[in-house]
Design a protein around this motif. Structure first.
Motif, mmCIF file in Angstrom:
data_model
loop_
_atom_site.group_PDB
_atom_site.id
_atom_site.type_symbol
_atom_site.label_atom_id
_atom_site.label_comp_id
_atom_site.label_asym_id
_atom_site.label_seq_id
_atom_site.Cartn_x
_atom_site.Cartn_y
_atom_site.Cartn_z
ATOM 1 N N LYS A 95 0.846 -1.192 0.000
ATOM 2 C CA LYS A 95 0.000 0.000 0.000
ATOM 3 C C LYS A 95 0.881 1.242 0.000
ATOM 4 N N SER A 96 0.388 2.291 -0.618
ATOM 5 C CA SER A 96 1.109 3.561 -0.587
ATOM 6 C C SER A 96 0.702 4.300 0.676
ATOM 7 N N ILE A 97 1.599 4.329 1.651
ATOM 8 C CA ILE A 97 1.253 4.928 2.951
ATOM 9 C C ILE A 97 1.930 6.266 3.166
ATOM 10 N N HIS A 98 2.893 6.610 2.307
ATOM 11 C CA HIS A 98 3.613 7.875 2.444
ATOM 12 C C HIS A 98 3.271 8.782 1.269
ATOM 13 N N LYS A 99 2.857 9.995 1.559
ATOM 14 C CA LYS A 99 2.639 10.960 0.484
ATOM 15 C C LYS A 99 3.964 11.353 -0.161
ATOM 16 N N ASP A 100 5.054 11.177 0.592
ATOM 17 C CA ASP A 100 6.382 11.481 0.088
ATOM 18 C C ASP A 100 6.850 10.305 -0.763
ATOM 19 N N ILE A 101 6.905 10.487 -2.080
ATOM 20 C CA ILE A 101 7.269 9.391 -2.978
ATOM 21 C C ILE A 101 8.762 9.085 -2.929
ATOM 22 N N SER A 102 9.529 9.836 -2.127
ATOM 23 C CA SER A 102 10.959 9.589 -2.020
ATOM 24 C C SER A 102 11.273 8.499 -0.999
ATOM 25 N N ILE A 103 10.229 7.882 -0.433
ATOM 26 C CA ILE A 103 10.441 6.823 0.561
ATOM 27 C C ILE A 103 9.857 5.523 0.015
ATOM 28 N N PRO A 104 10.661 4.712 -0.682
ATOM 29 C CA PRO A 104 10.174 3.430 -1.193
ATOM 30 C C PRO A 104 10.065 2.400 -0.078
ATOM 31 N N PRO A 105 9.328 1.317 -0.295
ATOM 32 C CA PRO A 105 9.110 0.312 0.759
ATOM 33 C C PRO A 105 10.385 -0.259 1.371
ATOM 34 N N SER A 106 11.466 -0.355 0.591
ATOM 35 C CA SER A 106 12.717 -0.906 1.118
ATOM 36 C C SER A 106 13.298 -0.044 2.234
ATOM 37 N N GLN A 107 12.808 1.205 2.370
ATOM 38 C CA GLN A 107 13.295 2.105 3.402
ATOM 39 C C GLN A 107 12.295 2.275 4.546
ATOM 40 N N TRP A 108 11.219 1.508 4.530
ATOM 41 C CA TRP A 108 10.237 1.568 5.606
ATOM 42 C C TRP A 108 10.733 0.794 6.822
ATOM 43 N N LYS A 109 10.132 1.075 7.966
ATOM 44 C CA LYS A 109 10.384 0.275 9.146
ATOM 45 C C LYS A 109 9.847 -1.137 8.919
ATOM 46 N N VAL A 110 10.473 -2.110 9.560
ATOM 47 C CA VAL A 110 10.078 -3.501 9.359
ATOM 48 C C VAL A 110 8.608 -3.712 9.695
ATOM 49 N N SER A 111 8.152 -3.137 10.789
ATOM 50 C CA SER A 111 6.755 -3.311 11.198
ATOM 51 C C SER A 111 5.800 -2.690 10.180
ATOM 52 N N THR A 112 6.161 -1.538 9.645
ATOM 53 C CA THR A 112 5.331 -0.874 8.636
ATOM 54 C C THR A 112 5.268 -1.708 7.372
ATOM 55 N N TYR A 113 6.418 -2.239 6.977
ATOM 56 C CA TYR A 113 6.480 -3.083 5.776
ATOM 57 C C TYR A 113 5.604 -4.322 5.947
ATOM 58 N N GLN A 114 5.701 -4.967 7.082
ATOM 59 C CA GLN A 114 4.950 -6.196 7.313
ATOM 60 C C GLN A 114 3.450 -5.948 7.354
ATOM 61 N N GLN A 115 3.041 -4.782 7.819
ATOM 62 C CA GLN A 115 1.620 -4.463 7.934
ATOM 63 C C GLN A 115 0.996 -4.082 6.597
ATOM 64 N N ASN A 116 1.807 -3.587 5.672
ATOM 65 C CA ASN A 116 1.247 -2.994 4.454
ATOM 66 C C ASN A 116 1.664 -3.681 3.164
ATOM 67 N N CYS A 117 2.425 -4.772 3.256
ATOM 68 C CA CYS A 117 2.897 -5.453 2.055
ATOM 69 C C CYS A 117 2.529 -6.924 2.096
ATOM 70 N N PHE A 118 2.303 -7.513 0.931
ATOM 71 C CA PHE A 118 2.098 -8.953 0.853
ATOM 72 C C PHE A 118 2.801 -9.488 -0.388
ATOM 73 N N LYS A 119 3.415 -10.665 -0.251
ATOM 74 C CA LYS A 119 4.119 -11.274 -1.370
ATOM 75 C C LYS A 119 3.180 -12.207 -2.103
ATOM 76 N N ARG A 120 3.098 -12.025 -3.406
ATOM 77 C CA ARG A 120 2.255 -12.885 -4.218
ATOM 78 C C ARG A 120 2.915 -14.247 -4.408
ATOM 79 N N HIS A 121 2.124 -15.285 -4.317
ATOM 80 C CA HIS A 121 2.620 -16.640 -4.557
ATOM 81 C C HIS A 121 1.941 -17.161 -5.820
ATOM 82 N N ASP A 122 2.455 -16.681 -6.959
ATOM 83 C CA ASP A 122 1.865 -17.050 -8.234
ATOM 84 C C ASP A 122 2.197 -18.505 -8.562
ATOM 85 N N THR A 123 1.217 -19.220 -9.053
ATOM 86 C CA THR A 123 1.402 -20.626 -9.373
ATOM 87 C C THR A 123 1.193 -20.876 -10.858
ATOM 88 N N PRO A 124 1.828 -21.905 -11.423
ATOM 89 C CA PRO A 124 1.631 -22.264 -12.833
ATOM 90 C C PRO A 124 0.146 -22.545 -13.089
#
Length: 250
Positions: A8-37
Motif C-alpha cells: 500500500k502507498s502509505i507515504h505521500k512522500d514518494i521519495s520513501i520506497p518500501p525498502s526504506q520503511w520500518k520492518v513493522s510498517t512493511y509487514q503491515q502494508n505489504c504482501f508477497k504474491r505466490h503465483d502458481t503455474p
C-alpha cells in the motif's frame, strides 16, 4: 525477477520506497504474491492492475468467509474467474474520495538478478503502465531516458499516460551492491482525472465514458468509466498492465 510483493502507498512522500520503511510498517502494508503455474511466468513479467492485486490478496479471505459461514459472498479464484457483483461491491470506485484513490495507489516491488560481469549495462523497459510510474532501483529514483513521445524522443519528463513505453538506465552491473540481486520498486500513480462512472442503467448521457472527465487524462481507455454495456472498472486499470522487461547488454 522474483514474484512481486505489493505494498500500500502509505507515504505521500514518494521519495520513501518500501525498502526504506520500518520492518513493522512493511509487514503491515505489504504482501508477497505466490503465483502458481500456469500463470507464474506471465504474472512475473506483467503483474496486473491495482484491482487485481486486491483480488489476489482478498480472495483467500473471501473464500474462507464463504466456506465457513452462511455468507452470500461466493467462493472464487481471481486467476480463472471474474468476481460476482456481490464481490465487486466490496471495492470502492476511485472517484469516491481521496481514500479510494489511495487504495488503488500501490507499490510493485521485486528483486532483480544482477550479472557479475561489470561490463554489462542494465536496461529497464516498462511496456505498459497506467498512469504514471515512479521507479526506484537499489534505492535510487530513476528517470526515463526516453518515452518515445512523438514531439521529442529524448524528453525525459514523464507526464503520465497509459500507452507510453518507458525506458530506464540501470547502470553498470559493477556499480550495484556486492550482492547478486537488487531491488526494483515501482509506485504507480492513478490518472489525475478518473471521471464519475455510470453506475445506474446506461443512458445516452451517462454511459459513454461516464461524465467524460477521464478523457482529460489524455491517452487512456475511456471505457473503464463505463461504456454501453461495459461496467465501470473501479481502479480505471491503474497499475502495471503490460510487460516489465530487463536486459543486460555490453
Amino acid at each position: 525477477m522474483e514474484a512481486w510483493t505489493i505494498c500500500k502507498s502509505i507515504h505521500k512522500d514518494i521519495s520513501i520506497p518500501p525498502s526504506q520503511w520500518k520492518v513493522s510498517t512493511y509487514q503491515q502494508n505489504c504482501f508477497k504474491r505466490h503465483d502458481t503455474p500456469p500463470f507464474a511466468t506471465d504474472a512475473t513479467t506483467a503483474p496486473g492492475t491495482a484491482l487485481f492485486q486486491h483480488w489476489i490478496r482478498d480472495s483467500y479471505v473471501l473464500n474462507e468467509t464463504s466456506s465457513s459461514s452462511s455468507s452470500s459472498t461466493p467462493s472464487w479464484d481471481p486467476w480463472t474467474d471474474f468476481p460476482s457483483e456481490n464481490v465487486m461491491k466490496l471495492y470502492p470506485d476511485i472517484s469516491d474520495d481521496d481514500a479510494a484513490r489511495d487504495y488503488y495507489t500501490l507499490w510493485y516491488t521485486t528483486t532483480v538478478d544482477v550479472p557479475k560481469d561489470g561490463k554489462l549495462r542494465g536496461h529497464l523497459t516498462l511496456h505498459g503502465v497506467n498512469y504514471q510510474p515512479i521507479v526506484y532501483f537499489d534505492g535510487n529514483m530513476l528517470q526515463p531516458y526516453t518515452t518515445y513521445s512523438e514531439d521529442d524522443a529524448t524528453d525525459d519528463h514523464d507526464t503520465g499516460g497509459m500507452f507510453i513505453r518507458r525506458h530506464y538506465d540501470l547502470g553498470l552491473s559493477n556499480l550495484q551492491q556486492s550482492t547478486s540481486s537488487s531491488t526494483l520498486e515501482i509506485l504507480v500513480l492513478p490518472p489525475p482525472f478518473a471521471g464519475m462512472p455510470c453506475k445506474e442503467a446506461c443512458t445516452t448521457r451517462d454511459c459513454q465514458g461516464g461524465d467524460h472527465n477521464i478523457a482529460k487524462s489524455g491517452a487512456i481507455m475511456q471505457c473503464t468509466a463505463g461504456w454501453d454495456w461495459i461496467s465501470p472498472t473501479p481502479d480505471r486499470n491503474t497499475g502495471i498492465w503490460d510487460e516489465v522487461e530487463i536486459q543486460w547488454t555490453l
